[in-house]
Design an enzyme around this catalytic site. Sequence first.
Site, PDB file in Angstrom:
ATOM      1  N   HIS A 115       0.960  -1.094   0.029  1.00 50.29           N
ATOM      2  CA  HIS A 115      -0.165  -0.022  -0.074  1.00 50.29           C
ATOM      3  C   HIS A 115       0.936   1.171   0.068  1.00 50.29           C
ATOM      4  O   HIS A 115       1.846   1.335   0.865  1.00 50.29           O
ATOM      5  CB  HIS A 115      -1.048   0.064   1.043  1.00 50.29           C
ATOM      6  N   CYS A 116       0.816   2.021  -1.100  1.00 48.46           N
ATOM      7  CA  CYS A 116       1.759   3.363  -1.262  1.00 48.46           C
ATOM      8  C   CYS A 116       0.874   4.534  -0.743  1.00 48.46           C
ATOM      9  O   CYS A 116      -0.232   4.821  -1.330  1.00 48.46           O
ATOM     10  CB  CYS A 116       1.927   3.551  -2.537  1.00 48.46           C
ATOM     11  N   PRO A 117       1.293   5.275   0.432  1.00 47.58           N
ATOM     12  CA  PRO A 117       0.788   6.462   0.819  1.00 47.58           C
ATOM     13  C   PRO A 117       0.820   7.464  -0.098  1.00 47.58           C
ATOM     14  O   PRO A 117       0.012   8.625  -0.099  1.00 47.58           O
ATOM     15  CB  PRO A 117       1.278   6.716   2.197  1.00 47.58           C
ATOM     16  N   ASN A 121      -3.313   4.467  -2.580  1.00 42.35           N
ATOM     17  CA  ASN A 121      -3.833   3.368  -3.191  1.00 42.35           C
ATOM     18  C   ASN A 121      -2.695   2.247  -3.090  1.00 42.35           C
ATOM     19  O   ASN A 121      -1.800   2.473  -2.736  1.00 42.35           O
ATOM     20  CB  ASN A 121      -4.281   3.672  -4.839  1.00 42.35           C
TER      21      ASN A 121
END
Length: 320
Positions: A115-117, A121
């Site tokens: 999960h990429c902040p 997404n």
Amino acid sequence: MIKKYLNKFFIYFICFSIVFVYIVNVKVVWIDLIESSSYRIPYLLIFTILTTLLGWSLFKTMFTDPGRVPQNWGFFLNDPEQKKRKFCLICHIFKPERCHHCSACNRCVLNMDHHCPWINNCVGFQNRKFFMQMLFYVILDSYCAVIGLGYGLYVEFKNITLYLNSEGDLHFIDALLLLCAFGISCLASCLITMFFKFHLELVLSNRTTIENLEKKRNEETGQQNDDFNQYDLKPYYNWVQVFGMSKLSWFLPIQMEGGRPVGDGILWPKNHHNDSLLLKDHVSNPIYNGNGDNFQMQQYNNQLLHSNNQQFRSSSTQHQ
């Protein structure tokens, strides 16, 4: 709570740094400082194209569904114990192999990488290609900024020399802005290059970030002694699983025909032997025997993407 605010501050700082570097590079260097250079128009054109591609790939990564799990795919699981292990108690669905539940997005994601902040997404089966393209254009954009800002510092240094000889004017604010922007660009270039190298190695070895962490954890606890990866199909075939078979779409953030990831994100071909690769699809038909000459990628794509989907639909019909 403090960690949450620190993460937000860090994200806002990075966004501010990107805008700051872009403005200084374009406005201070190539519009105000270097007005008569023959490289001005080509450089600005290249820099603008790279920035546009970066924004385009960022948009696609943010707003492309990383991979939604079909509700009734679990009919493929015939072992009750396997169903228990793969059932998500939060989403109330069976999780395919390489699928993980994201606590931030509160859903299961096919072939979840992480999960990429930065994009708010997950990076998964459907948008991993766009994520890699985004990193690639960030690197090119940052290198381009380093070159432009470095040239601007060189011109500013000559102006300082002329000022010391009482032959010119000194623009202290511009020089300070150039120095700060150049330092930020150099730091970002080094960090993003290492980050991209890490993810490129994962793509070429057909691993995700989560699988890589699990591998290291198993090695530390002694549960895994070798480095064998059952999903590793050799670099080229690992690459097209993420980027598709259309070479044009490898560099453009588009979902054209042949530019989609190969397969459906649910059923995965496996390398069952270390020495001799033997990939098999869902019905155990061999599609690769270790000799690259008789591997037909179109057949590979059709078997994974079409045959598996037909079996999925027929299995769903039988259980309705």
